[in-house]
Enzyme design. Structure first.
Site, mmCIF file in Angstrom:
data_model
loop_
_atom_site.group_PDB
_atom_site.id
_atom_site.type_symbol
_atom_site.label_atom_id
_atom_site.label_comp_id
_atom_site.label_asym_id
_atom_site.label_seq_id
_atom_site.Cartn_x
_atom_site.Cartn_y
_atom_site.Cartn_z
ATOM 1 N N PRO A 205 27.714 34.069 7.892
ATOM 2 C CA PRO A 205 26.396 34.229 7.643
ATOM 3 C C PRO A 205 25.729 33.307 6.480
ATOM 4 C CG PRO A 205 27.034 36.233 8.266
ATOM 5 C CD PRO A 205 28.148 35.432 7.659
ATOM 6 N N LYS A 206 24.590 32.588 6.528
ATOM 7 C CA LYS A 206 24.202 31.920 5.468
ATOM 8 C C LYS A 206 23.169 32.940 4.562
ATOM 9 C CE LYS A 206 22.154 27.627 3.547
ATOM 10 N NZ LYS A 206 21.240 28.395 2.587
ATOM 11 N N TRP A 207 23.533 33.540 3.546
ATOM 12 C CA TRP A 207 22.572 34.303 2.971
ATOM 13 C C TRP A 207 21.481 33.808 2.469
ATOM 14 C CZ3 TRP A 207 23.616 39.338 4.061
ATOM 15 C CH2 TRP A 207 24.859 39.655 4.474
ATOM 16 N N ASP B 145 19.400 33.064 6.635
ATOM 17 C CA ASP B 145 18.963 31.454 6.703
ATOM 18 C C ASP B 145 19.813 30.521 7.698
ATOM 19 O OD1 ASP B 145 17.272 30.053 5.635
ATOM 20 O OD2 ASP B 145 18.520 29.511 3.749
ATOM 21 N N GLY B 146 20.781 31.159 8.183
ATOM 22 C CA GLY B 146 21.569 30.314 9.258
ATOM 23 C C GLY B 146 23.129 30.565 8.945
#
Length: 365
Positions: free
Chosen positions: A38-40, A185-186
């Site tokens: 995950p993009k934090w 965020d992505g």
């Protein structure tokens, strides 16, 4: 403090790609494959720990330690005795990340920092390993760094966490859509064979991208603008609600040629502030919770935020990644004019809303 990797260190960065990449097409260091995570959405942070000594540094190597005393205490209690970790600081409210609440933590007053550390405590999620004990891991492939990271941190339940990963692009695609509901965020993709490249863009980021039709309500001049050669710096954007035209963000990042063209093109729309929908805000001179355009905050650092009001008659299509409350999370990107759209028809109802997702599911999967 005496560690195998010492500050300052610039963290490894990512380049944007259009979609979840195919792991079979990526080889580094003789190893084929990608690791997805995950993009934090928080503050990038490197943690340096040597016994009871703990330092937190930002993406641009500035110290963060004083702003997050609760994370210093958590690092002493939860992390290995000697380590250097790359990760993200975030604040969660309920089941979602809240970046605006996190921003409030950067404050000059020690008393407020202390109060906010209890009221809106931060967490840290680790996603890479630079050093453990007396060993530096920066030259080792990510597959080895990840294995050592799992061995050192597995089982953490907060406020320090270990990010989850997968090597399955199908799972990564599902995460990309699901986790946005928790404020993420992505997705990030890391080559399994790549070493930790300080400041290098060896990772890949897959971020959400959407479009919206917005009203152009004003502009700010570029810092290099002069009376002889005026240049546009940014466009102020709005969306309509029952309460009128609301400030939703800005669009910037133009070439010098385009800056000159835009400022000339918009001159016929310039109007007195008293005739503008935002004229009722001209009395405000300090920061405020509604982010009224043209006002100062501790983030603007004394910049001139005055703007030239424009009659709200032109509609612009922009690209954006996500919303933060009622505003664009980041600067929106100019796409095209929409001469076919009526400004009053541009409201929040057009914006896509991500499906809700519990942050605990992301952290505890």
């Amino acid at each position: 403090m005496d560690l195998p990797v010492m500050p300052p260190v610039q963290p490894m960065l990512a380049k944007a790609v259009a979609g979840v990449p195919d792991p079979a097409k990526h080889t580094a260091g003789g190893i084929t494959g990608l690791s997805f995570e995950p993009k934090w959405d928080g503050f990038r942070c490197l943690v340096f720990k040597d016994g009871d000594e703990v330092e937190l540094t930002s993406r641009n190597t500035k110290p963060l330690t004083r702003y997050f005393p609760e994370l210093v205490a958590a690092a002493r209690e939860q992390l290995p005795a000697r380590c250097v970790l790359d990760g993200e600081i975030f604040v969660a409210v309920g089941a979602r990340l809240e970046f605006e609440v996190l921003q409030e933590r950067i404050h000059p007053a020690a008393s407020r920092v202390s109060m906010l550390s209890e009221k809106t405590p931060a967490s840290f999620v680790a996603f890479d390993l630079l050093a453990l004990g007396d060993e530096s891991y920066v030259d080792r492939p990510f597959v080895e760094r990840r294995a050592a990271l799992v061995g050192a941190l597995e089982g953490l339940t907060g406020p320090c966490y270990l990010t989850r990963t997968t090597d399955d692009p199908v799972v990564a695609e599902r995460w990309f859509h699901q986790f946005e509901g928790a404020g993420l965020d992505g997705v990030i993709a890391k080559p399994l064979g790549a070493p930790y490249s300080e400041g290098g863009r060896t990772m890949m980021k897959i971020k959400h991208e959407r479009t919206a039709d917005v009203v152009v309500a004003g502009y700010r001049e570029h810092k290099t603008s002069t009376p002889e050669h005026p240049l546009l710096g940014s466009l102020l954007l709005g969306l309509y609600t029952d309460d009128g035209l609301q400030h939703v963000g800005v669009s910037a990042s133009f070439t010098a040629k385009r800056r000159a063209e835009l400022i000339e093109e918009l001159q016929p729309l310039v109007c007195p502030i008293e005739e503008h929908p935002w004229g009722r805000w001209q009395e405000f001179l300090t920061a405020n919770p509604d982010r009224i355009p043209g006002t100062q905050s501790r983030w603007s650092q004394g910049k001139d935020l005055s703007f030239t009001p424009l009659r709200p008659e032109r509609v612009l299509e922009v690209k954006y990644d996500a919303m933060e409350g009622r505003r664009f999370r980041h600067t929106a990107h100019f796409k095209r004019w929409r001469e076919d759209r009526d400004p009053e028809s541009c409201g929040y109802d057009q914006l896509e809303q991500p499906v809700g997702y519990d942050l605990a599911e992301v952290l505890g999967g």
